[in-house]
Design an enzyme around this catalytic site. Structure first.
Site, PDB file in Angstrom:
ATOM      1  N   HIS A  85       0.856  -1.190   0.000  1.00 57.29           N
ATOM      2  CA  HIS A  85       0.000   0.000   0.000  1.00 57.29           C
ATOM      3  C   HIS A  85       0.894   1.243   0.000  1.00 57.29           C
ATOM      4  O   HIS A  85       1.934   1.264   0.661  1.00 57.29           O
ATOM      5  CB  HIS A  85      -0.934  -0.004   1.214  1.00 57.29           C
ATOM      6  CG  HIS A  85      -2.033   1.004   1.085  1.00 57.29           C
ATOM      7  ND1 HIS A  85      -1.818   2.355   1.279  1.00 57.29           N
ATOM      8  CD2 HIS A  85      -3.335   0.878   0.739  1.00 57.29           C
ATOM      9  CE1 HIS A  85      -2.953   3.000   1.067  1.00 57.29           C
ATOM     10  NE2 HIS A  85      -3.888   2.125   0.726  1.00 57.29           N
ATOM     11  N   GLU A 157      -4.120   2.049  -7.282  1.00 59.70           N
ATOM     12  CA  GLU A 157      -4.545   3.159  -6.431  1.00 59.70           C
ATOM     13  C   GLU A 157      -3.666   4.375  -6.716  1.00 59.70           C
ATOM     14  O   GLU A 157      -2.545   4.473  -6.173  1.00 59.70           O
ATOM     15  CB  GLU A 157      -4.411   2.783  -4.946  1.00 59.70           C
ATOM     16  CG  GLU A 157      -5.241   1.599  -4.530  1.00 59.70           C
ATOM     17  CD  GLU A 157      -5.537   1.603  -3.032  1.00 59.70           C
ATOM     18  OE1 GLU A 157      -6.718   1.529  -2.681  1.00 59.70           O
ATOM     19  OE2 GLU A 157      -4.603   1.712  -2.221  1.00 59.70           O
ATOM     20  N   GLY A 163      -8.132   9.239  -0.535  1.00 55.57           N
ATOM     21  CA  GLY A 163      -8.640  10.132   0.510  1.00 55.57           C
ATOM     22  C   GLY A 163      -8.834  11.581   0.094  1.00 55.57           C
ATOM     23  O   GLY A 163      -9.081  12.446   0.929  1.00 55.57           O
ATOM     24  N   SER A 194     -10.709   7.077  -3.397  1.00 61.69           N
ATOM     25  CA  SER A 194     -11.920   7.908  -3.348  1.00 61.69           C
ATOM     26  C   SER A 194     -13.122   7.312  -4.076  1.00 61.69           C
ATOM     27  O   SER A 194     -14.005   8.058  -4.509  1.00 61.69           O
ATOM     28  CB  SER A 194     -11.633   9.322  -3.883  1.00 61.69           C
ATOM     29  OG  SER A 194     -10.724   9.977  -3.038  1.00 61.69           O
ATOM     30  N   GLY A 215     -11.245   2.579   1.078  1.00 58.59           N
ATOM     31  CA  GLY A 215     -10.696   3.028   2.355  1.00 58.59           C
ATOM     32  C   GLY A 215     -11.789   3.696   3.174  1.00 58.59           C
ATOM     33  O   GLY A 215     -12.494   3.044   3.950  1.00 58.59           O
ATOM     34  N   GLY A 216     -11.974   4.996   2.965  1.00 54.82           N
ATOM     35  CA  GLY A 216     -12.963   5.767   3.727  1.00 54.82           C
ATOM     36  C   GLY A 216     -14.350   5.130   3.719  1.00 54.82           C
ATOM     37  O   GLY A 216     -15.000   5.020   4.764  1.00 54.82           O
TER      38      GLY A 216
HETATM   39  P1  13P Z   1      -9.977   5.957   0.049  1.00 52.94           P
HETATM   40  O1  13P Z   1     -11.081   5.089  -0.461  1.00 52.94           O
HETATM   41  O2  13P Z   1     -10.250   6.518   1.427  1.00 52.94           O
HETATM   42  O3  13P Z   1      -9.543   6.989  -0.925  1.00 52.94           O
HETATM   43  O4  13P Z   1      -8.705   4.991   0.291  1.00 52.94           O
HETATM   44  C1  13P Z   1      -8.348   4.125  -0.709  1.00 52.94           C
HETATM   45  C2  13P Z   1      -7.315   3.221  -0.173  1.00 52.94           C
HETATM   46  O5  13P Z   1      -6.218   3.624   0.171  1.00 52.94           O
HETATM   47  C3  13P Z   1      -7.685   1.800  -0.026  1.00 52.94           C
HETATM   48  O6  13P Z   1      -6.571   1.010   0.183  1.00 52.94           O
END
Ligand code: 13P
Length: 235
Positions: A85, A157, A163, A194, A215-216
């Site tokens: 990551h 990503e 984020g 995101s 993530g979020g």
């Molecule tokens: P977000 O969905 O918060 O942008 O994060 C993505 C992420 O880093 C998942 O590993």
């Protein structure tokens, strides 16, 4: 579709107990994987959602203070594990070689690696996207057989999208996915950065996307349910 949830360093023990009850009630046609913190992994009650981890040691055992091995993850029911990551590459200074070692340990212990790759904003502006992704991919999968390569899940990503609420254009995503598929034609490729219930209708138009790494949104079961329904085309 695969939907993997990266909780990152979130959810206390109490919060996680309530959270998993909510996750268990989600309606979806997607294959769901939840990647909690190491401590929350052992609170997981087996259900239709698969269990993942967010990191793994480069070694199976020994004098490696603070590390958690693939053997121990497997014994706790972990079937998937995120590696590489961008947050770990940046804050923990993870090396390309270390990520390769982690990938090998996961395969050796029959845990499916979710290998994260992605470029910074500057690298995109300097038109170095393919160069960066190729290096991150090739070093990680170096020495793998074709059969092993097919077992890997890749998560694209873009770092500038994580984020931030900003996502690439669908053309940009398509271009990158086509590039990754040339290197790993038999692997599933997820999009992360995101992704949410508001932009899923747009993201869905990219047919090459095999799923998402969230993530979020992973922390908000109600919004996640809307996302999943839209993904299924039920809303
Ligand atoms: P977000 O969905 O918060 O942008 O994060 C993505 C992420 O880093 C998942 O590993």
């Amino acid at each position: 579709m695969i939907v993997a949830l990266n909780n990152k360093s979130n959810l206390s023990k109490e919060e996680f107990i309530t959270y998993q009850e909510k996750l268990g009630k989600l309606e979806t046609n997607s294959k769901m994987i939840v990647c909690p913190t190491f401590l929350n992994i052992n609170l997981w009650q087996p259900n239709k959602i698969f269990l993942g981890a967010q990191n793994v040691s480069t070694e199976n055992e020994g004098a490696f203070t603070g590390e958690v091995s693939a053997i121990d993850l497997k014994a706790s029911g972990v079937e998937y594990c995120i590696i590489g990551h961008s947050e770990r590459r940046e804050y923990q200074k993870e090396s390309l070689e270390g990520i390769h070692k982690k990938l090998m340990k996961l395969l050796e212990n029959e845990i499916t690696p979710i290998l994260c790759i992605g470029e910074t904003k500057e690298e995109r502006e300097e038109k170095k996207v393919e160069q960066v992704l190729k290096e991150e991919l090739k070093t990680a999968i170096d020495t793998l057989t074709e059969e092993e390569k097919a077992k890997i899940i890749v998560a694209y990503e873009p770092i500038w999208s994580i984020g931030t609420g900003i996502i690439p254009t669908m053309e940009e995503i398509e271009e990158v996915f086509r590039f990754i598929k040339q290197i790993l034609p038999n692997s599933s490729i997820l999009y992360g950065g995101s992704a949410n219930e508001k932009n899923i209708d747009l993201l869905k138009t990219v047919s090459l996307i095999d799923g998402y790494l969230l993530g979020g949104l992973s922390l908000k079961p109600e919004e996640l349910q809307i996302f999943l329904k839209k993904l299924d085309g039920r809303e």
